[in-house]
Design a protein around this motif. Structure first.
Motif, PDB file in Angstrom:
ATOM      1  N   UNK A   1       0.815  -1.228   0.000  1.00 44.69           N
ATOM      2  CA  UNK A   1       0.000   0.000   0.000  1.00 44.69           C
ATOM      3  C   UNK A   1       0.844   1.272   0.000  1.00 44.69           C
ATOM      4  N   UNK A   2       1.946   1.239  -0.740  1.00 49.52           N
ATOM      5  CA  UNK A   2       2.795   2.421  -0.911  1.00 49.52           C
ATOM      6  C   UNK A   2       2.440   3.063  -2.246  1.00 49.52           C
ATOM      7  N   UNK A   3       2.233   4.366  -2.250  1.00 47.65           N
ATOM      8  CA  UNK A   3       1.740   5.047  -3.458  1.00 47.65           C
ATOM      9  C   UNK A   3       2.848   5.676  -4.297  1.00 47.65           C
ATOM     10  N   UNK A   4       3.801   6.339  -3.656  1.00 45.99           N
ATOM     11  CA  UNK A   4       4.831   7.057  -4.399  1.00 45.99           C
ATOM     12  C   UNK A   4       6.130   6.249  -4.469  1.00 45.99           C
TER      13      UNK A   4
ATOM     14  N   UNK B   1      15.462   7.273  -8.138  1.00 46.97           N
ATOM     15  CA  UNK B   1      14.228   6.684  -7.623  1.00 46.97           C
ATOM     16  C   UNK B   1      13.810   7.345  -6.303  1.00 46.97           C
ATOM     17  N   UNK B   2      14.776   7.775  -5.514  1.00 52.96           N
ATOM     18  CA  UNK B   2      14.492   8.308  -4.182  1.00 52.96           C
ATOM     19  C   UNK B   2      14.113   9.783  -4.187  1.00 52.96           C
ATOM     20  N   UNK B   3      14.134  10.433  -5.333  1.00 51.90           N
ATOM     21  CA  UNK B   3      13.820  11.866  -5.427  1.00 51.90           C
ATOM     22  C   UNK B   3      12.374  12.120  -5.001  1.00 51.90           C
ATOM     23  N   UNK B   4      12.138  12.802  -3.874  1.00 51.27           N
ATOM     24  CA  UNK B   4      10.770  12.973  -3.383  1.00 51.27           C
ATOM     25  C   UNK B   4       9.954  14.003  -4.156  1.00 51.27           C
ATOM     26  N   UNK B   5      10.623  14.867  -4.930  1.00 55.35           N
ATOM     27  CA  UNK B   5       9.901  15.935  -5.615  1.00 55.35           C
ATOM     28  C   UNK B   5       9.208  15.472  -6.894  1.00 55.35           C
ATOM     29  N   UNK B   6       9.682  14.381  -7.463  1.00 56.29           N
ATOM     30  CA  UNK B   6       9.139  13.949  -8.746  1.00 56.29           C
ATOM     31  C   UNK B   6       7.664  13.569  -8.634  1.00 56.29           C
ATOM     32  N   UNK B   7       7.312  12.907  -7.546  1.00 59.18           N
ATOM     33  CA  UNK B   7       5.923  12.480  -7.392  1.00 59.18           C
ATOM     34  C   UNK B   7       5.554  11.332  -8.305  1.00 59.18           C
ATOM     35  N   UNK B   8       6.558  10.552  -8.748  1.00 62.16           N
ATOM     36  CA  UNK B   8       6.259   9.388  -9.579  1.00 62.16           C
ATOM     37  C   UNK B   8       5.522   8.356  -8.726  1.00 62.16           C
ATOM     38  N   UNK B   9       4.604   7.634  -9.344  1.00 63.16           N
ATOM     39  CA  UNK B   9       3.722   6.765  -8.569  1.00 63.16           C
ATOM     40  C   UNK B   9       3.937   5.287  -8.856  1.00 63.16           C
TER      41      UNK B   9
END
Length: 494
Positions: A314-317, A362-370
């Motif tokens: 249940x992880x989204x980003x 992959x760890x970039x929090x700003x991208x908002x990739x889902x």
């Protein structure tokens, strides 16, 4: 105050975003591009934008094209803002907006005659495409052109009224040949091994069904350069639209968010010329294959590996999955133990350094990739990104515990609920049969990996079957998190 993006408002946006230094009226078309999605506008269009900003090659403007009914919405949105796009680059320590303007128009279905007329124009010297990995009518198990696909059968019966990208390309090439206009180069920008060769196989395969002579002519006269493309570009939703308005004061109906990193490695096969893309960072090489294989196996394979455990947990980003110590450690062990060892050397490149870069991206929090984006279309992505590594290791009699676990996670995902009991929304052209096979595999573990057009000979391999069986049994009895821990501890087979 917010400003609606358009050519008329560019001057007012100048203090909020980087603007084109070129004028729209100075651009002339040179490229027709099929598939005007986010990746294209964050990748090829950006390279051209940067080249145009230097005052170079303004005769390589883009005419977009789309064959799906859904492409009309993209066209209407872009037309309302004069085909300008706000591209927001987001690194961990930096965010910046750029307004790009190399696109002149977009033509969509049902205006196929206009697409063919544009393809026929001597101005168009390159036809490029980003139509997803599954858009090439290739049988996943055999790697051969699927001449029985209904869309191909329809175009073969009615070559004068094509509805597929490839039928339109053939019609445009026929018209050019008849008029004595040299053929354009066909440039694939999708994540497919040997993507130029695959594109040629599909174009020539379709042409041969109705006109063997034109198929032979295309084979001998049309260039299909291979390429490797890379930039993480999530889908645009209300979040991105709101962020563009709130952070930059720009009203853009379809902005593009992406990471700062981008890469393009390309074969230099362009008989009618090309823009000077090497001046803006594109790497031209005689053989793309090593770069392409590295990216498909390590980056795309990495995305495919983390998608399904994250979905089950249940992880989204995507960045949240990398914050989970089990998933991040699983990715590192899988890459270092099983994937990277079967990736051939790449000129002037450390594969370990490349993977370290991938982890950070992959760890970039700003991208908002889902995670839902990574999990979609697995029936086309798994055979290209995961199963080739599995097949290579099996051929060398090497263990495939981690890779078989990826396949088991995919199977468990297609049972339809997460470990927390939440329903999973599938986004895959084969979702119905994958769901049915996953449910059947509860009694017969081989029902899922026996889908031969996806797994091919891998599914019949006894070593793979054993590892898959161990993994799927653990996932069902203990859940994804505990199974990842067992894999990390070396106790999954016990």
């Amino acid at each position: 105050m917010t400003i609606k993006l358009s050519l008329a408002t560019l001057a007012d946006i100048g203090d909020r975003a980087s603007l084109p230094s070129y004028r729209r009226e100075d651009i002339r078309p040179g490229i027709l591009h099929f598939g005007v999605g986010n990746f294209h506008r964050a990748h090829m269009a950006i390279y051209l934008h940067e080249l145009f900003n230097s005052g170079r090659d303004l005769d390589w403007g883009i005419i977009g094209a789309g064959v799906m009914a859904s492409d009309q919405r993209m066209r209407d949105t872009l037309k309302a803002q004069d085909f300008l796009t706000t591209v927001v680059e987001q690194d961990i320590d930096r965010s910046a907006a750029t307004i790009t303007g190399p696109m002149l128009d977009v033509i969509t279905a049902p205006d196929f005659d206009r697409i063919i007329a544009t393809l026929s124009s001597p101005d168009i010297r390159i036809v490029s495409m980003t139509i997803t990995e599954g858009g090439y009518f290739i049988d996943a198990a055999t790697g051969k052109f699927d001449h029985d696909h209904p869309a191909i059968v329809a175009d073969a019966k009615n070559p004068g009224e094509p509805k597929t990208v490839f039928g339109l390309i053939i019609a445009g090439l026929k018209a050019r040949r008849a008029a004595g206009v040299p053929p354009f180069t066909v440039m694939c920008c999708d994540n497919i091994p040997g993507n130029g060769e695959v594109t040629e196989a599909t174009v020539c395969g379709l042409a041969r069904l109705s006109d063997p002579d034109i198929a032979d002519w295309i084979h001998h006269n049309v260039a299909f350069p291979n390429s490797m493309v890379d930039r993480i570009t999530p889908a645009t939703g209300q979040r991105e639209i709101d962020l563009t308005r709130e952070s930059y004061g720009i009203e853009d109906g379809w902005p593009v968010f992406c990471e700062g990193f981008k890469q393009w490695v390309l074969e230099d096969k362009f008989p009618l010329g090309r823009p000077a893309l090497e001046d803006v960072g594109v790497t031209f090489v005689p053989d793309v294959a090593p770069y392409e294989l590295m990216k498909l196996r390590i980056l795309n394979g990495g995305h495919a590996a983390i998608a399904y455990p994250a979905a089950l947990m249940d992880i989204h980003f995507v960045h949240e999955s990398m914050e989970n110590p089990l998933i991040r450690a699983f990715l590192a062990k899988l890459e270092n133990d099983e994937i990277i060892p079967v990736v051939p050397p790449v000129p002037n490149t450390s594969l370990q350094d490349y993977f370290a870069l991938i982890e950070n991206r992959f760890a970039n929090p700003k991208i908002g990739d889902t995670i839902p984006r990574l999990a979609q279309d697995g029936s086309n992505r798994q055979p290209k990104f995961i199963l080739p590594s599995t097949a290579d290791r099996l051929a060398q009699d090497l263990d495939v515990q981690g890779l078989a676990l990826v396949s088991a996670l995919w199977c468990r995902y297609f049972e339809g609920t997460s470990d927390g009991g939440k329903p999973i929304a599938f986004n895959d052209p084969s979702a119905e049969r994958l769901h049915a096979a996953a449910l059947t595999s509860r009694n017969d573990p081989m029902a899922f990996i026996g889908i031969t057009d996806i797994f091919g000979s891998v599914g019949a391999n006894p070593q793979f079957q054993k590892r898959f069986g161990e993994a799927i049994a653990s996932l069902r009895s203990q859940g994804a998190a505990a199974t990842l821990q067992r894999y990390l501890d070396g106790t999954l087979a016990s």
